[in-house]
Design a protein around this motif. Structure first.
Motif, mmCIF file in Angstrom:
data_model
loop_
_atom_site.group_PDB
_atom_site.id
_atom_site.type_symbol
_atom_site.label_atom_id
_atom_site.label_comp_id
_atom_site.label_asym_id
_atom_site.label_seq_id
_atom_site.Cartn_x
_atom_site.Cartn_y
_atom_site.Cartn_z
ATOM 1 N N UNK A 161 0.834 -1.204 0.000
ATOM 2 C CA UNK A 161 0.000 0.000 0.000
ATOM 3 C C UNK A 161 0.867 1.252 0.000
ATOM 4 N N UNK A 162 0.640 2.131 -0.983
ATOM 5 C CA UNK A 162 1.323 3.418 -0.940
ATOM 6 C C UNK A 162 2.067 3.748 -2.215
ATOM 7 N N UNK A 163 3.168 4.484 -2.038
ATOM 8 C CA UNK A 163 3.857 5.103 -3.163
ATOM 9 C C UNK A 163 4.752 4.100 -3.900
ATOM 10 N N UNK A 226 6.977 13.378 1.591
ATOM 11 C CA UNK A 226 6.195 14.613 1.594
ATOM 12 C C UNK A 226 6.333 15.409 0.288
ATOM 13 N N UNK A 227 7.390 15.116 -0.505
ATOM 14 C CA UNK A 227 7.556 15.835 -1.786
ATOM 15 C C UNK A 227 6.401 15.588 -2.758
ATOM 16 N N UNK A 228 5.660 14.514 -2.561
ATOM 17 C CA UNK A 228 4.640 14.157 -3.557
ATOM 18 C C UNK A 228 3.543 15.203 -3.691
ATOM 19 N N UNK A 234 -0.431 14.422 -5.264
ATOM 20 C CA UNK A 234 -1.443 14.234 -4.221
ATOM 21 C C UNK A 234 -1.929 15.601 -3.770
ATOM 22 N N UNK A 235 -3.208 15.698 -3.378
ATOM 23 C CA UNK A 235 -3.710 16.982 -2.881
ATOM 24 C C UNK A 235 -3.151 17.331 -1.496
#
Lengths: 313, 436
Positions: A161-163, A226-228, A234-235
């Motif tokens: 799950x995730x990036x 957090x850069x995403x 991501x919003x």
């Protein structure tokens, strides 16, 4: 990871079983790699992986050498090739390489005589993380059955799950789990899935975490960078946590025996709720502990200086 | 110049727009003096054996990075021109992304002067915008007055549609062609290779085919609006070819080139992580290669151009994401293209030479000025490439005349080799060796 293949993975995991016992001893040290030199070359900062490899090398009685890019001659403009050739010339048996660029350890392996271990390269792979995760899963399954650790993970249903798109852990994880027969599902918004899944040994990929919760045996939760948000993928962290975070409510809907894993470092409250990370389902601490035994096994597997019995004396 | 003024190219098959025929070629005083079977060599003539070979008008490269000034460690005008001669070229168009950029009359004069003593004719492309920064028009008229026929910000496309529209309108009465490197920088941002199954597996950020196609679609619309001609550099995707075909069917004045590497190599090469395979536009998929080859066969694509992009060895030993994009290609272009298009049966030999010689000569205006691209008939300038289509060889970049070594074909076997090159009647390459 693909280089190792199913047989290679199984051999490393069996070796790791032996080395895990070493950790239980009063003096957790064996002569397996006495007289060998292991250099850790971290061109990108890391705490846990670096310490884990260095501990593994020391417990095998290897001599260790340590290099980090800050404060080195790379600051004076020395190239990667010159740097590793210089270290190779000092007589090193294994180089453990972490680099921010995909493929850097593979390139290094072409330049030096030493064996090279990929300790994480860009967004490409992190094979020892995947090995220690498979080892940890085998161990947990063995405890549950009360028997020996299983040879493979056939039939185990794992949600990653995730990036996935930007995660070297995910790439190695998928290959290793699938090689051992697990059924892998990827869960993420489309912006965090790879643009193409052609050739990926996965059973499904999509954004429906809630639909999968009751079906899976393992939740493998990835760290969210957090850069995403800045790059428009991501919003907000809050929206991500809402849609994809492993919250206490979601954990409650997992099957009773389902397990939770995370490669660390965790963003508690974002991709995983603190109470889930610390719950009985969570294998997070064991993952870190097992890293040392698995990395001892990897170093030994590469060098094979003696028989296992001899090495563990 | 050679002291001998007569050269007999003996025993070959002469190719040109009219087809092929077995004939000898006599060159005197820099021009073709006679073409016909069993010509006698005048006393003292240099006889170049061409048995079993094709004798083509010299090749013309629309897309050469010579790196001088500013990048002399990678290439100079002289070393790049020598590599071109060895590849069978009689003329190359030097791209303007030097340091500083070729964006003024004085820069054009400087590079033309550097080219004056080179082994092949060096034409110059000028930048469309000052410093290739995409903000203000460069003095297109001043450069055109010095003979510049092709303008491009290559290495980048002009991102600002309004500015490119102005450039097309302004260039309308200069009898020049603007050439675009189609890459939408927002869509391509951070991309190090083609976005697809390999980039996803390797964890290397990709640039989507759409980054090329979106800008190409915009540029075609600007050609429609302004009526000015445009040339598209190194098209690399099947989607681009569909856009080009529609523009062509509509009768718009557009031409396009493809590189030898995009005809031969796929993104799978990047799995080695060797930055020699890093290039812009990136290596694409097998389906794109098939479409590009078909577009060469159908005539949709007008030219094969090298995008010869030298980089020093150490730059290409950086990790993949920090190494610069680009490949050298002048010495292998004909062999690689031959393998992709003729050996596979897609094209006839003369159709292959058309893509490398007379069609690009027309696009660059080098057919009128300098007489490049043939046909090799009496009175024509003696720019000649003699190519042996049977010789097999292994590419060894350490023997390249280029100052750089970044050939993607290193260690691979190619079929067909340039034996001799004449530029304005001077035998600059004989038996595969540069003569000065």
């Amino acid at each position: 990871m693909a280089d190792l293949g199913r047989e290679g993975i199984q051999e490393v995991l069996r070796l790791a079983d032996s080395f895990a016992e070493v950790a239980e001893r009063d003096i957790p040290k064996v002569p397996a790699l006495r007289g060998r030199t292991v250099a850790t070359l971290f061109f990108e900062p890391s705490t846990r992986t670096r310490l884990s490899f260095e501990t593994a090398a020391k417990r095998c009685s290897a001599d260790t050498m340590s290099f980090s890019a800050s404060g080195s001659s790379m600051g004076k403009g020395e190239s990667l090739r010159d740097t590793v050739e210089t270290i190779d010339a000092m007589g090193v048996d294994v180089m453990v390489v972490r680099h921010s660029s995909a493929g850097a350890p593979a390139r290094v392996a072409g330049w030096v005589g030493a064996a090279v271990v990929n300790a994480g390269d860009g967004q490409h792979e992190h094979p020892t993380q995947a090995l220690l995760d498979c080892f940890t899963l085998r161990e947990a399954l063995a405890e549950r059955s009360g028997g020996r650790p299983p040879e493979d993970l056939a039939g185990l249903r794992v949600a990653v799950i995730g990036d996935v798109r930007h995660s070297r852990v995910a790439r190695s994880e998928v290959l290793a789990l699938a090689a051992l027969g697990a059924e892998v599902h990827l869960v993420a918004p489309a912006t965090l899935l790879p643009p193409s899944l052609e050739g990926w040994p996965v059973a499904s990929a999509g954004a429906d975490l809630d639909g999968l919760l009751g079906e899976i045996d393992v939740c493998y939760v990835l760290r969210l960078q957090r850069e995403r948000m800045a790059s428009g993928l991501l919003p907000s962290l809050e929206e991500y946590a809402e849609r994809f975070g492993l919250t206490a409510e979601r954990a409650a809907r997992l099957r009773p025996e389902a397990l939770v894993m995370h490669p660390g470092p965790m963003n508690r409250g974002v991709e995983i709720a603190p109470e889930v990370a610390s719950s009985a389902r969570s294998l997070v601490t064991r993952q870190v502990r097992n890293g040392v035994a698995v990395r001892m096994a990897v170093l030994f597997h590469l060098l094979q200086p003696t028989s296992v019995a001899e090495g563990l004396r | 110049m050679s002291e001998r003024t007569s050269i007999l190219v003996h025993g070959g098959t002469i190719v040109g727009p009219g087809g092929e025929r077995r004939a000898d070629l006599l060159v005197e005083d820099g021009r073709v003096a006679a073409v016909g079977p069993d010509l006698d060599a005048p006393r003292g003539a240099l006889v170049l054996e061409a048995g079993g070979c094709y004798v083509s008008p010299g090749l013309v490269d629309l897309h050469t990075h010579l790196r001088e000034p500013g990048g002399e460690r990678a290439e100079t005008v002289a070393s790049g021109a020598r590599a071109a001669a060895l590849g069978g070229y009689s003329a190359v168009v030097a791209m303007p992304n030097t340091i500083p950029a070729i964006d003024s009359a004085s820069m054009v004069r400087d590079v033309l002067a550097l080219g004056a003593g080179a082994l092949v004719e060096v034409a110059v492309a000028g930048a469309i915008t000052k410093g290739r920064a995409g903000e203000q028009l460069a003095p297109l008229g001043e450069m055109a007055a010095l003979g510049v026929r092709l303008f491009t910000d290559d290495g980048r496309g002009v991102q600002d549609a309004r500015l490119l529209r102005s450039a097309l309108e302004y260039a309308g009465d200069l009898e020049v062609v603007l050439a675009e490197h189609c890459e939408d920088e927002a869509l391509a941002a951070g991309g190090q290779m083609h976005e697809g199954s390999w980039s996803s597996r390797l964890g290397i950020p990709g640039q989507p085919a759409l980054a090329e196609e979106a800008m190409l679609a915009r540029d075609i619309a600007l050609v429609r609006l302004t009526g000015s001609p445009m040339h598209f550099l190194h098209l690399s995707t099947a989607g681009s070819l569909a856009l080009l075909a529609a523009a062509r069917a509509e009768g718009l004045p557009v031409t396009a080139e493809v590189t030898p590497h995009h005809l031969c190599l796929t993104d799978e090469e990047v799995a080695s992580f060797d930055p020699v395979f890093k290039v812009n536009p990136p290596l694409r998929t097998a389906a794109d290669i098939a479409a590009l080859r078909e577009a060469c066969r159908s005539g949709l694509l007008d030219a094969v151009a090298t995008d010869h992009a030298p980089h020093p060895v150490e730059a290409k030993e950086e990790p993949f994401d920090s190494a610069p994009p680009g490949m050298i290609g002048l010495e292998t272009a004909l062999s690689a293209t031959w393998g992709a298009l003729v050996e596979t049966g897609a094209l006839s030999p003369s159709a292959c030479f058309s893509l490398l010689s007379w069609k690009p000569a027309c696009i660059a205006g080098l057919d009128r000025e300098g007489g490049h691209g043939g046909p090799l008939v009496p009175g024509a300038a003696a720019h000649v490439c003699v190519f042996d289509p049977t010789e097999r060889f292994t590419v060894d970049p350490s023997r390249s005349a280029s100052r750089s070594r970044n050939s993607p074909f290193a260690g691979r076997q190619l079929t067909g080799r340039v034996l001799h090159t004449l530029v304005a009647g001077e035998p600059v390459v004989v038996d595969g060796e540069a003569q000065r």
